[in-house]
Design an enzyme around this catalytic site. Structure first.
Site, short mmCIF file in Angstrom:
data_model
loop_
_atom_site.label_atom_id
_atom_site.label_comp_id
_atom_site.label_asym_id
_atom_site.label_seq_id
_atom_site.Cartn_x
_atom_site.Cartn_y
_atom_site.Cartn_z
N LEU A 56 0.88 -1.16 0.00
CA LEU A 56 0.00 0.00 0.00
C LEU A 56 0.92 1.22 0.00
CD1 LEU A 56 -2.78 -0.83 2.66
CD2 LEU A 56 -2.97 -0.93 0.17
N ASP A 57 0.49 2.27 -0.69
CA ASP A 57 1.30 3.48 -0.71
C ASP A 57 1.41 4.08 0.69
OD1 ASP A 57 1.45 3.20 -3.45
OD2 ASP A 57 -0.23 4.56 -3.83
N LYS A 58 2.38 4.95 0.85
CA LYS A 58 2.59 5.59 2.16
C LYS A 58 1.33 6.32 2.63
CE LYS A 58 5.82 8.85 4.28
NZ LYS A 58 6.93 9.77 4.03
N LYS A 104 -4.68 4.78 -8.18
CA LYS A 104 -4.48 6.21 -8.47
C LYS A 104 -4.33 6.44 -9.97
CE LYS A 104 -2.35 7.14 -4.01
NZ LYS A 104 -1.08 7.13 -3.29
#
Ligand code: URA
Length: 235
Positions: free
Chosen positions: A102-104, A190
């Site tokens: 998962l992205d930051k 995204k």
């Protein structure tokens, strides 16, 4: 601890598979066949074997975390705080790692385990495991966006995504959605919305396959999977 629990915690499969293994006489404790899963064994002092192979007790751990923003989904990093840094030392001891990325700035369901086989099963594109995200975008989505996402959409690098399932959660504003995909390309969600001219302003993973995020977990906290959750994942 119970023989069946021990075998399941060491990756010998679901409750049913462990039962079969025991029934076949595949498990011995101090050279005696044990067929009853309820039998108590002590992995520290007993000599345990499965089909003649000595067991070296390192239990699998399965943790569900509600990942907060600001930590990265890696095991270690020189600069950034990782999801592993949020674990108590007694859990970190088993060396779990995050399943998938998962992205930051993404929050939500993060599974941490040291069971490599399960991690592979959940992340390999071939296994087609659904991942459901709650996505908040900066502008309302329209019918064309929805059908493009559902059909498959071309990302900035030319890759065309596999069909997704999309559901608008707020009919009036049309800027909060559930998006379910089976892939996990870099920044995929995204970039899918970017391809529709929208910017993702908040992203949260709520489900991986049969596993739902426990919404009672505060951001940054975690718990062990329940037996039911684990059973569903291992099936
Ligand atoms: N897709 C993204 O863009 N980011 C995530 O963190 C997960 C999926």
């Amino acid at each position: 601890m119970r023989a069946d629990k021990l075998l399941a915690s060491m990756g010998f499969g679901s409750r049913k598979e462990v039962k079969n293994l025991l029934k076949q006489g595949g498990f011995t404790v101090n050279d005696t066949v044990v067929k009853d899963g309820k039998t108590h064994v002590n992995p520290e002092t007993d000599t345990l074997e499965v089909f003649g192979e000595r067991l070296h007790y390192k239990p699998f751990v399965y943790l569900m975390m509600n990942k907060p923003e600001g930590v990265i989904s890696a095991t270690e990093d020189k600069r950034e705080r990782t999801v592993i840094d949020l674990l108590e030392p007694e859990d970190a001891l088993y060396e779990p790692f995050p399943v998938g990325r998962l992205d930051k700035d993404t929050t939500g369901l993060m599974l941490l385990t040291n069971d490599g086989q399960l991690a592979h099963k959940l992340t390999s594109p071939k296994k087609k495991v659904d991942k459901m995200y709650r996505v908040h975008v900066d502008k309302p989505v329209d019918k064309e966006d929805m059908s493009a996402l559902e059909r498959g959409i071309e990302l900035d690098d030319g890759y065309v995504t596999k069909p997704a399932v999309v559901k608008v959660l707020n009919e009036k504003e049309k800027d909060v959605l559930h998006l379910t995909i089976q892939e996990g390309k870099f920044h995929q969600v995204k970039r899918m919305f970017q391809a529709c001219g929208k910017r993702v302003v908040a992203l949260k993973r709520e489900r991986i396959g049969p596993l739902d995020l426990d919404e009672t977990l505060a951001l940054g906290t975690y718990r062990e999977l329940t037996e039911d959750e684990l059973e569903k994942l291992l099936d």
